[in-house]
Design a protein around this motif. Sequence first.
Motif, PDB file in Angstrom:
ATOM      1  N   SER A   1     -12.394   1.301  -3.886  1.00 25.21           N
ATOM      2  CA  SER A   1     -12.317   2.468  -4.756  1.00 25.21           C
ATOM      3  C   SER A   1     -12.132   3.723  -3.902  1.00 25.21           C
ATOM      4  O   SER A   1     -12.304   3.694  -2.692  1.00 25.21           O
ATOM      5  CB  SER A   1     -13.591   2.596  -5.592  1.00 25.21           C
ATOM      6  OG  SER A   1     -14.687   2.891  -4.758  1.00 25.21           O
ATOM      7  N   VAL A   2     -11.804   4.818  -4.565  1.00 23.50           N
ATOM      8  CA  VAL A   2     -11.592   6.073  -3.859  1.00 23.50           C
ATOM      9  C   VAL A   2     -12.890   6.564  -3.232  1.00 23.50           C
ATOM     10  O   VAL A   2     -12.900   7.046  -2.096  1.00 23.50           O
ATOM     11  CB  VAL A   2     -11.011   7.143  -4.816  1.00 23.50           C
ATOM     12  CG1 VAL A   2     -10.880   8.474  -4.135  1.00 23.50           C
ATOM     13  CG2 VAL A   2      -9.667   6.695  -5.345  1.00 23.50           C
TER      14      VAL A   2
ATOM     15  N   LEU B   1     -13.544   4.601  -0.202  1.00 24.66           N
ATOM     16  CA  LEU B   1     -12.589   5.021   0.826  1.00 24.66           C
ATOM     17  C   LEU B   1     -13.099   6.267   1.535  1.00 24.66           C
ATOM     18  O   LEU B   1     -13.126   6.329   2.765  1.00 24.66           O
ATOM     19  CB  LEU B   1     -11.223   5.297   0.192  1.00 24.66           C
ATOM     20  CG  LEU B   1     -10.161   5.914   1.089  1.00 24.66           C
ATOM     21  CD1 LEU B   1      -9.722   4.927   2.157  1.00 24.66           C
ATOM     22  CD2 LEU B   1      -8.973   6.365   0.252  1.00 24.66           C
TER      23      LEU B   1
ATOM     24  N   THR C   1      -4.077   7.087   4.894  1.00 24.21           N
ATOM     25  CA  THR C   1      -4.531   6.211   3.815  1.00 24.21           C
ATOM     26  C   THR C   1      -3.333   5.728   3.011  1.00 24.21           C
ATOM     27  O   THR C   1      -2.338   6.439   2.869  1.00 24.21           O
ATOM     28  CB  THR C   1      -5.511   6.928   2.873  1.00 24.21           C
ATOM     29  OG1 THR C   1      -4.840   8.016   2.246  1.00 24.21           O
ATOM     30  CG2 THR C   1      -6.720   7.439   3.619  1.00 24.21           C
TER      31      THR C   1
ATOM     32  N   LYS D   1      -2.468   3.560  -0.695  1.00 15.72           N
ATOM     33  CA  LYS D   1      -2.931   2.940  -1.939  1.00 15.72           C
ATOM     34  C   LYS D   1      -1.965   1.810  -2.277  1.00 15.72           C
ATOM     35  O   LYS D   1      -0.780   2.046  -2.508  1.00 15.72           O
ATOM     36  CB  LYS D   1      -2.950   3.973  -3.062  1.00 15.72           C
ATOM     37  CG  LYS D   1      -3.396   3.424  -4.392  1.00 15.72           C
ATOM     38  CD  LYS D   1      -3.372   4.512  -5.449  1.00 15.72           C
ATOM     39  CE  LYS D   1      -3.788   3.983  -6.798  1.00 15.72           C
ATOM     40  NZ  LYS D   1      -3.722   5.036  -7.817  1.00 15.72           N
ATOM     41  N   ASP D   2      -2.463   0.589  -2.282  1.00 14.80           N
ATOM     42  CA  ASP D   2      -1.636  -0.576  -2.596  1.00 14.80           C
ATOM     43  C   ASP D   2      -1.705  -0.839  -4.095  1.00 14.80           C
ATOM     44  O   ASP D   2      -2.762  -1.168  -4.629  1.00 14.80           O
ATOM     45  CB  ASP D   2      -2.125  -1.798  -1.813  1.00 14.80           C
ATOM     46  CG  ASP D   2      -1.173  -2.970  -1.919  1.00 14.80           C
ATOM     47  OD1 ASP D   2      -0.359  -2.993  -2.862  1.00 14.80           O
ATOM     48  OD2 ASP D   2      -1.236  -3.845  -1.047  1.00 14.80           O
TER      49      ASP D   2
ATOM     50  N   TRP E   1      -7.409  10.199  -5.292  1.00  7.25           N
ATOM     51  CA  TRP E   1      -6.936   9.643  -4.040  1.00  7.25           C
ATOM     52  C   TRP E   1      -6.120  10.664  -3.257  1.00  7.25           C
ATOM     53  O   TRP E   1      -6.226  10.743  -2.034  1.00  7.25           O
ATOM     54  CB  TRP E   1      -6.122   8.374  -4.297  1.00  7.25           C
ATOM     55  CG  TRP E   1      -5.479   7.870  -3.054  1.00  7.25           C
ATOM     56  CD1 TRP E   1      -6.120   7.344  -1.967  1.00  7.25           C
ATOM     57  CD2 TRP E   1      -4.102   7.864  -2.752  1.00  7.25           C
ATOM     58  NE1 TRP E   1      -5.201   6.999  -1.006  1.00  7.25           N
ATOM     59  CE2 TRP E   1      -3.951   7.313  -1.472  1.00  7.25           C
ATOM     60  CE3 TRP E   1      -2.965   8.266  -3.431  1.00  7.25           C
ATOM     61  CZ2 TRP E   1      -2.708   7.149  -0.860  1.00  7.25           C
ATOM     62  CZ3 TRP E   1      -1.740   8.103  -2.829  1.00  7.25           C
ATOM     63  CH2 TRP E   1      -1.625   7.559  -1.562  1.00  7.25           C
TER      64      TRP E   1
ATOM     65  N   ARG F   1      -6.792  11.615   0.508  1.00  6.15           N
ATOM     66  CA  ARG F   1      -5.702  11.437   1.478  1.00  6.15           C
ATOM     67  C   ARG F   1      -5.467  12.713   2.271  1.00  6.15           C
ATOM     68  O   ARG F   1      -5.329  12.680   3.496  1.00  6.15           O
ATOM     69  CB  ARG F   1      -4.429  11.014   0.754  1.00  6.15           C
ATOM     70  CG  ARG F   1      -3.256  10.783   1.697  1.00  6.15           C
ATOM     71  CD  ARG F   1      -2.021  10.366   0.961  1.00  6.15           C
ATOM     72  NE  ARG F   1      -1.649  11.417   0.016  1.00  6.15           N
ATOM     73  CZ  ARG F   1      -0.634  11.354  -0.806  1.00  6.15           C
ATOM     74  NH1 ARG F   1       0.114  10.288  -0.850  1.00  6.15           N
ATOM     75  NH2 ARG F   1      -0.356  12.343  -1.622  1.00  6.15           N
TER      76      ARG F   1
ATOM     77  N   LYS G   1      -6.214  -1.813  -3.941  1.00  2.99           N
ATOM     78  CA  LYS G   1      -7.126  -1.424  -2.875  1.00  2.99           C
ATOM     79  C   LYS G   1      -6.555  -0.271  -2.069  1.00  2.99           C
ATOM     80  O   LYS G   1      -5.375   0.033  -2.141  1.00  2.99           O
ATOM     81  CB  LYS G   1      -7.418  -2.613  -1.961  1.00  2.99           C
ATOM     82  CG  LYS G   1      -8.160  -3.721  -2.690  1.00  2.99           C
ATOM     83  CD  LYS G   1      -8.550  -4.821  -1.757  1.00  2.99           C
ATOM     84  CE  LYS G   1      -9.285  -5.895  -2.548  1.00  2.99           C
ATOM     85  NZ  LYS G   1      -9.756  -6.965  -1.691  1.00  2.99           N
ATOM     86  N   TYR G   2      -7.439   0.362  -1.318  1.00  2.00           N
ATOM     87  CA  TYR G   2      -7.083   1.512  -0.500  1.00  2.00           C
ATOM     88  C   TYR G   2      -7.275   1.140   0.974  1.00  2.00           C
ATOM     89  O   TYR G   2      -8.336   0.657   1.357  1.00  2.00           O
ATOM     90  CB  TYR G   2      -7.962   2.711  -0.850  1.00  2.00           C
ATOM     91  CG  TYR G   2      -7.834   3.114  -2.297  1.00  2.00           C
ATOM     92  CD1 TYR G   2      -6.896   4.057  -2.687  1.00  2.00           C
ATOM     93  CD2 TYR G   2      -8.645   2.547  -3.271  1.00  2.00           C
ATOM     94  CE1 TYR G   2      -6.762   4.424  -4.014  1.00  2.00           C
ATOM     95  CE2 TYR G   2      -8.519   2.905  -4.601  1.00  2.00           C
ATOM     96  CZ  TYR G   2      -7.576   3.847  -4.966  1.00  2.00           C
ATOM     97  OH  TYR G   2      -7.440   4.213  -6.269  1.00  2.00           O
ATOM     98  N   TYR G   3      -6.260   1.364   1.758  1.00  5.64           N
ATOM     99  CA  TYR G   3      -6.290   1.035   3.180  1.00  5.64           C
ATOM    100  C   TYR G   3      -6.316   2.325   3.991  1.00  5.64           C
ATOM    101  O   TYR G   3      -5.640   3.286   3.645  1.00  5.64           O
ATOM    102  CB  TYR G   3      -5.059   0.200   3.553  1.00  5.64           C
ATOM    103  CG  TYR G   3      -5.025  -1.137   2.862  1.00  5.64           C
ATOM    104  CD1 TYR G   3      -5.511  -2.270   3.493  1.00  5.64           C
ATOM    105  CD2 TYR G   3      -4.529  -1.266   1.571  1.00  5.64           C
ATOM    106  CE1 TYR G   3      -5.504  -3.498   2.858  1.00  5.64           C
ATOM    107  CE2 TYR G   3      -4.515  -2.490   0.927  1.00  5.64           C
ATOM    108  CZ  TYR G   3      -4.999  -3.598   1.584  1.00  5.64           C
ATOM    109  OH  TYR G   3      -4.993  -4.812   0.944  1.00  5.64           O
ATOM    110  N   TRP G   4      -7.110   2.326   5.056  1.00  6.03           N
ATOM    111  CA  TRP G   4      -7.193   3.500   5.903  1.00  6.03           C
ATOM    112  C   TRP G   4      -7.124   3.084   7.366  1.00  6.03           C
ATOM    113  O   TRP G   4      -7.458   1.960   7.717  1.00  6.03           O
ATOM    114  CB  TRP G   4      -8.469   4.303   5.645  1.00  6.03           C
ATOM    115  CG  TRP G   4      -9.733   3.560   5.956  1.00  6.03           C
ATOM    116  CD1 TRP G   4     -10.438   2.755   5.122  1.00  6.03           C
ATOM    117  CD2 TRP G   4     -10.436   3.566   7.205  1.00  6.03           C
ATOM    118  NE1 TRP G   4     -11.544   2.253   5.759  1.00  6.03           N
ATOM    119  CE2 TRP G   4     -11.562   2.732   7.050  1.00  6.03           C
ATOM    120  CE3 TRP G   4     -10.234   4.174   8.433  1.00  6.03           C
ATOM    121  CZ2 TRP G   4     -12.473   2.507   8.075  1.00  6.03           C
ATOM    122  CZ3 TRP G   4     -11.145   3.949   9.442  1.00  6.03           C
ATOM    123  CH2 TRP G   4     -12.244   3.132   9.258  1.00  6.03           C
TER     124      TRP G   4
END
Length: 84
Positions: free
Chosen positions: A44-45, A48, A17, A19-20, A3, A7, A25-28
């Motif tokens: 997933s990465v 993402l 980005t 990472k929660d 990640w 990022r 989950k990954y937010y962008w």
Amino acid sequence: MLWTEIRSWAKTLGYDTIKDKDDGKYYWAKLDDTNPDNSGVANSVSKLAKAIFNHHTDYKWVDLQNEYDKNKEIKRANLSDYGT
């Protein structure tokens, strides 16, 4: 893929980005943009990275990616493949 690498790569393209750790989950989101369509969530990465790449390239390569996914089925060797 890590990640932190994604990022860093995303930051060079103008994305942020997150990472929660609670939901995994990954937010962008596209920086300097208030349009909510310029953000998303990935499980997933790799997803993402794919989401950011597709958004950055204006979804130009999605058809090719889908075709690749459809054709990457593993072919198992049969005895007849080796001749007689």
